[in-house]
Design an enzyme around this catalytic site. Structure first.
Site, PDB file in Angstrom:
ATOM      1  N   SER A  12      16.125  31.997  42.908  1.00  0.00           N
ATOM      2  CA  SER A  12      14.909  32.977  42.500  1.00  0.00           C
ATOM      3  C   SER A  12      13.532  32.614  42.869  1.00  0.00           C
ATOM      4  CB  SER A  12      14.953  33.463  41.056  1.00  0.00           C
ATOM      5  OG  SER A  12      14.284  34.726  40.712  1.00  0.00           O
ATOM      6  N   ASP A  62      22.842  41.679  44.149  1.00  0.00           N
ATOM      7  CA  ASP A  62      21.434  41.040  43.278  1.00  0.00           C
ATOM      8  C   ASP A  62      20.863  42.101  42.579  1.00  0.00           C
ATOM      9  OD1 ASP A  62      19.147  39.868  42.658  1.00  0.00           O
ATOM     10  OD2 ASP A  62      19.478  38.185  44.019  1.00  0.00           O
ATOM     11  N   HIS A  94      22.195  38.272  40.425  1.00  0.00           N
ATOM     12  CA  HIS A  94      20.957  37.712  40.682  1.00  0.00           C
ATOM     13  C   HIS A  94      21.169  36.081  40.249  1.00  0.00           C
ATOM     14  CE1 HIS A  94      16.748  36.623  41.490  1.00  0.00           C
ATOM     15  NE2 HIS A  94      16.387  36.251  40.433  1.00  0.00           N
TER      16      HIS A  94
END
Ligand SMILES: *[C@@H]1O[C@H](CO)[C@@H](O)[C@H](O)[C@H]1NC(C)=O
Ligand SMILES: *[C@@H]1O[C@H](CO)[C@@H](O)[C@H](O)[C@H]1NC(C)=O
Ligand SMILES: *[C@@H]1O[C@H](CO)[C@@H](O)[C@H](O)[C@H]1NC(C)=O
Ligand SMILES: *[C@@H]1O[C@H](CO)[C@@H](O)[C@H](O)[C@H]1NC(C)=O
Ligand SMILES: *[C@@H]1O[C@H](CO)[C@@H](O)[C@H](O)[C@H]1NC(C)=O
Ligand SMILES: *[C@@H]1O[C@H](CO)[C@@H](O)[C@H](O)[C@H]1NC(C)=O
Ligand SMILES: *[C@@H]1O[C@H](CO)[C@@H](O)[C@H](O)[C@H]1NC(C)=O
Ligand SMILES: *[C@@H]1O[C@H](CO)[C@@H](O)[C@H](O)[C@H]1NC(C)=O
Ligand SMILES: *[C@@H]1O[C@H](CO)[C@@H](O)[C@H](O)[C@H]1NC(C)=O
Ligand SMILES: *[C@@H]1O[C@H](CO)[C@@H](O)[C@H](O)[C@H]1NC(C)=O
Length: 540
Positions: free
Chosen positions: A188, A400, A440
């Site tokens: 991320s 995601d 994610h």
């Protein structure tokens, strides 16, 4: 002071036998990192199998608590390092007794200043000397950026580079010899930090694992801000409820796109091939139940389309179809996305009252223009990184719910074009794995465990673990061909393996054929989804 006394006491028995090395515990307790511009907060020995006390962790990062038990004896060092007269970073270095000679830095998430303790525990268990920092501020909000560009500078890249410089010094002094190779592991915001390091500090790492990278950061901030004005407030008329997204709309997405890959398993193998049409959900022939009105149909279409300027220029790629059940927690929740709100308020506009419900593409243009400390991170050239023989492994989940994987495909094409290279040529140092059905950084219906963080049950081997894979690539020249992901029953390793799937490197696609057995699917699970065998997929 106390450490010194302890050291003397513990050393006494060994005085008579000079050959006997001081114990690791003694070495740790007497260690004094003498790094510039820094104050040492603690130096403590952590015995194997015990948890680390996180007494000073910011309440928004989880508050005081304990880490997962560490996998081996280690020395924990925490310090504050000044980066200017109004900024500093908080750094932890975890130095294991059974050191594998490698240095590793971990990344951060969101706009937060939270140390990734889980990754410190994971990587030290495998022998890495690992560091993690707060990226220049504590907590998950962006308030610290307000009228302090030095905190923004740290966040954009200075904190990681400083952590690496100081972390390597500490590591080399502590063990009395230099590290052999240097690595990065993050997802991320961490993924952006990894790619950003390859771009700006190409000699910091020999190997980088960048998951779900927050690339093209200024536009990502805008993309995330763009959902709220489209969905409206959760209490507004016509608001699409979370259960409508996770049931009716998600079911229709799967109906249209799940079997493009030949298997009805809740996994859209390639979201770029899914051209979802929300019109099919529109109420007609007097039907008012289990359908959407025409405004809602438009909301769904907008949410699943790229964000673009009025002239058609794309700002950011479209959301991953199939992520509906997870996106309801934040992007579809009918409220402002806090990271974007804080970024506009405290970094772009210097205005704590900026109203996120009024976001338009004008704000997107302002964010892109501001690009503080060149935080963008959308490199078109990584020649210097490649020239030092360094390697970059990127992975991104296809479902995601926070950063669309289609943006990472866009970046890969941008890099390929910028370097005038074919995918085969890029393969020499950059490989991108699309992890189907991963949310994610973790979770999701796909084979989502690839060694990206501490994972019981995933073998620490190059073919199924991204960390082991980058090491094998850097040190032995074995470039990863596929990454075999594992899906556990209920995402719980103790309940056993549900299935595995090999994920291909971009631009290859996983194709299903009953290669191994004429019978095809090996079973149907409790939700009536087909479970296929790992051998029945091939990268072509
Ligand atoms: C650590 O815990 C594991 C599992 O609980 C156990 O098998 C092992 O013996 C323990 N090791 C030490 C050094 O206590
Ligand atoms: C962040 O937290 C650490 C640990 O409590 C503290 O030492 C440091 O001063 C804090 N940094 C800032 C910028 O407040
Ligand atoms: C110490 O920090 C100052 C900025 O506050 C910087 O100019 C200086 O180079 C730093 N010293 C070292 C040795 O890094
Ligand atoms: C911090 O340093 C800057 C120059 O880098 C200077 O302009 C400013 O006055 C200093 N602030 C303080 C509080 O010392
Ligand atoms: C809807 O929610 C907002 C913010 O949560 C609140 O300010 C507003 O009063 C609510 N409106 C209605 C009609 O309940
Ligand atoms: C859906 O939203 C309601 C409030 O409208 C909330 O109570 C519920 O927890 C949410 N469910 C999920 C799965 O997010
Ligand atoms: C479209 O508009 C954006 C924002 O104003 C601008 O930056 C971009 O250059 C325009 N693109 C074209 C093709 O005119
Ligand atoms: C790009 O690569 C091709 C094939 O190697 C070469 O023919 C071409 O001249 C290159 N273009 C540029 C702009 O370097
Ligand atoms: C990367 O570097 C290697 C030499 O180490 C070279 O063979 C390869 O062509 C380079 N890749 C690209 C895409 O420039
Ligand atoms: C995982 O499964 C085991 C065995 O069924 C169970 O004891 C444990 O609570 C589960 N863990 C989680 C986080 O659900």
């Amino acid at each position: 002071m106390i450490y010194h006394l302890l050291f003397l006491l513990l050393c006494l028995p060994s005085l008579g036998s000079p050959v006997a090395a001081a114990s690791f515990r003694d070495l740790c307790n007497s260690f004094q990192p003498s790094t510039p511009n820094s104050t040492v907060e603690l130096v403590e020995f952590i015995p194997r199998n015990t948890s680390v006390d996180l007494n000073y962790r910011d309440v928004t990062c989880g508050g005081p608590g304990k880490s997962a038990p560490v996998g081996q004896d280690l020395c924990r060092i925490a310090l504050n390092i000044k980066t200017s007269n109004r900024s500093k970073i908080h750094l932890e270095a975890w130095l294991p007794e059974d050191w594998n000679g490698r240095f590793l830095a971990t990344g951060n998430g969101g706009i937060s200043g939270c140390i990734d303790y889980a990754s410190l525990a994971y990587t030290t268990e495998h022998g890495f000397a690992a560091v993690g920092s707060n990226n220049g501020h504590n907590g998950t909000t962006g308030k610290a950026f307000y009228r302090n560009l030095d905190v923004v500078a740290d966040f954009a890249g200075r904190a990681l580079h400083t952590s690496v410089t100081i972390g390597k010094q500490i590591t080399n002094t502590f063990y009395g010899k230099p590290h052999q190779k240097s690595y990065f592991l993050g997802c991320s915001q961490g993924g952006r930090q990894g790619v950003g390091s390859a771009e700006k500090y190409p000699t910091d790492f020999d190997g980088i694992v960048a998951g779900a990278p927050a690339l093209d950061f200024n536009n990502l901030i805008s993309w995330r801000a763009s959902f709220y004005p489209v969905t409206g407030l959760a209490n507004s008329t016509g608001f699409i409820k979370n259960t409508t997204w996770s049931d009716m709309i998600h079911d229709e997405v799967l109906k249209q796109c799940d079997t493009i890959d030949g298997v009805k398993d809740g996994i859209i193998e390639y979201p770029d091939l899914c051209k979802f049409r929300s019109e099919t959900l529109q109420c007609k022939n007097g039907r008012t139940e289990d359908c959407l009105d025409s405004l809602q149909v438009q909301v769904v279409r907008k949410v699943l389309s790229p964000l673009a300027y009025e002239n058609g220029t794309i700002i950011y790629s479209a959301m991953n179809p199939g992520s509906e059940g997870r996106a309801i927690d934040r992007l579809y929740a009918g409220k402002s996305f806090s990271d974007s709100q804080d970024w506009f308020r405290y970094v772009i506009y210097d205005d704590p009252d900026w109203d996120p419900s009024g976001f338009t593409t004008k704000d997107a243009a302002a964010s892109e223009l501001a690009n503080p400390f060149d935080i963008r991170t959308f490199p078109s050239d990584l020649t210097t990184f490649n020239s030092t023989q360094s390697k970059l492994l990127v992975y991104h989940g296809g479902q995601d719910q926070q950063i669309t994987s289609l943006n990472t495909e866009r970046w890969y094409e941008h890099l390929k074009h910028g370097m005038n290279a074919t995918a085969t040529e890029l393969d020499s140092f950059t490989r991108f794995f699309r992890i189907s059905g991963m949310g994610h950084c973790s979770g999701g219906p796909g084979a989502n465990m690839v060694g990206q963080s501490n994972q019981k049950g995933v073998p620490y081997e190059p073919q199924s673990n991204v960390l082991a894979a980058i090491v094998d690539w850097v040190e032995n020249g074995n470039a990863p061909q596929t990454i075999e992901g594992t899906k556990f029953v209920n995402d719980n390793a103790t309940e056993g393996i549900h299935f595995k799937r090999k994920h291909c490197r971009y631009p290859l696609r996983n194709t299903y054929k009953p290669y191994s057995s004429a019978a095809g699917f090996i079973s149907v699970d409790s939700k009536e989804r087909q479970v296929s065998s790992v051998e029945d997929w091939k990268c072509v």
